[in-house]
Enzyme design. Structure first.
Site, PDB file in Angstrom:
ATOM      1  N   LYS A  37       4.214 -21.320  55.019  1.00 21.09           N
ATOM      2  CA  LYS A  37       3.270 -20.886  53.988  1.00 21.09           C
ATOM      3  C   LYS A  37       2.479 -19.683  54.507  1.00 21.09           C
ATOM      4  CE  LYS A  37       0.747 -23.744  50.667  1.00 21.09           C
ATOM      5  NZ  LYS A  37      -0.178 -24.880  50.527  1.00 21.09           N
TER       6      LYS A  37
HETATM    7  O1  G3P Z   1      -1.682 -26.620  48.020  1.00 22.89           O
HETATM    8  C1  G3P Z   1      -2.996 -26.245  48.076  1.00 22.89           C
HETATM    9  C2  G3P Z   1      -3.725 -26.305  46.772  1.00 22.89           C
HETATM   10  O2  G3P Z   1      -3.122 -27.228  45.929  1.00 22.89           O
HETATM   11  C3  G3P Z   1      -5.198 -26.462  46.922  1.00 22.89           C
HETATM   12  O3  G3P Z   1      -5.806 -27.266  45.959  1.00 22.89           O
HETATM   13  O4  G3P Z   1      -7.700 -28.565  45.067  1.00 22.89           O
HETATM   14  O5  G3P Z   1      -7.990 -27.270  47.213  1.00 22.89           O
HETATM   15  O6  G3P Z   1      -7.813 -26.094  45.022  1.00 22.89           O
HETATM   16  P1  G3P Z   1      -7.420 -27.291  45.806  1.00 22.89           P
END
Ligand code: G3P
Length: 214
Positions: free
Chosen positions: A83
Site C-alpha cells: 500500500k
Molecule cells: O483502509 C483504510 C480506510 O478504510 C480507513 O478508514 O475509517 O479510518 O477512515 P477510516
C-alpha cells in the site's frame, strides 16, 4: 463484489474467513498500531489465514525508500499487496514496483485524477476513502462513481477498493456503483448479516416447529 476486511485484528480475520466469504484484507499503520504483536509476525500470520491479497502500508516518503520498503514488504508473503499513499514519489515507486510484478494498492485517494494517475502508473488497486469525504460534507460515493466510469472508459484493469466504509448502507452503495471490492470493518460486516424481521421469523419458526408432531 469482493469483500475485504479492513482490520489487522487476527481474531476478526479468522472469524470472517470462517464464514467463507473473505476475499482479502486491508491494513494501515493505524490499524496495525492497535494490535499487540510484532509487525512482521502479525503480517505473516494474517497472510497465512487470508486466501487473497493483504494490503500492507509503506511509511517511506521518497521513491527510492518506498521501492526498498515495498520490496521488503512483498517478501513477507506471496499475497502481500504493497500500500502506497498517492503522491509524486509514490507514483514513481508504483511504476517500478508494479513493473517487478508487485501488486500495489494506492491509498488515500480523494479525487478521480489521483485514481487516474495511479492506474496509469500500473497500480493493481486504488482505495478511495469515502467515509472521510462524507465526514467533510462531500458525497464520497460520487467519487467512486467517477472512478468506475473513468476506468470503464479506458479499460483499466486496476481494481477499485471502496475504503473508509462506516456503515452497511455504504456497502450497498458501493455495490451499486459496480466497484470491484469493498473493504469493511468487522462491525459493519456483522451488521450486514442481521435483520430484525429475520430474528422474529426464526423465533416463530422454531416455536412452531416445537408443536409439530414427530
Ligand atoms: O483502509 C483504510 C480506510 O478504510 C480507513 O478508514 O475509517 O479510518 O477512515 P477510516
Amino acid at each position: 463484489m469482493k469483500i475485504f476486511l479492513d482490520t489487522a485484528n487476527l481474531e476478526q480475520i479468522k472469524e470472517a474467513a470462517s464464514w467463507g466469504l473473505l476475499d482479502g484484507v486491508t491494513t494501515n499503520p493505524t490499524l496495525v498500531s492497535k494490535e499487540n504483536m510484532k509487525f512482521e509476525d502479525l503480517i505473516k500470520k494474517i497472510c497465512s489465514v487470508v486466501p487473497g491479497p493483504v494490503s500492507v502500508e509503506c511509511v517511506s516518503t521518497k521513491a527510492k525508500d518506498l521501492i526498498e520498503e515495498g520490496r521488503g514488504l512483498a517478501k513477507l508473503a506471496d499475497n502481500v499487496a504493497v500500500k502506497i499513499p498517492i503522491c509524486v514519489e509514490g507514483l514513481k515507486a508504483t511504476k517500478v514496483l508494479s513493473g517487478e510484478g508487485i501488486k500495489i494498492n494506492t491509498t488515500l485517494i480523494f479525487s478521480s485524477n489521483q485514481a487516474l494517475l495511479a492506474a496509469k502508473a500500473g497500480t493493481a488497486f486504488v482505495s478511495p476513502f469515502i467515509g472521510r469525504l462524507d465526514d467533510i460534507s462531500h458525497e464520497g460515493m460520487n467519487l467512486v462513481d467517477e472512478i468506475v466510469a473513468i476506468f470503464n472508459n479506458y479499460g483499466f484493469e486496476t481494481e477499485i477498493i471502496v475504503a473508509s466504509i462506516r456503515h452497511p448502507l455504504h456497502v450497498v452503495e458501493a455495490a451499486l456503483t459496480g466497484a470491484d471490492i469493498a473493504t469493511i470493518p468487522f462491525s459493519v460486516l456483522d451488521k450486514m448479516v442481521k435483520h430484525p424481521l429475520t430474528d422474529i421469523g426464526m423465533e416463530k419458526f422454531l416455536k412452531d416447529w416445537s408443536k409439530v408432531k414427530r
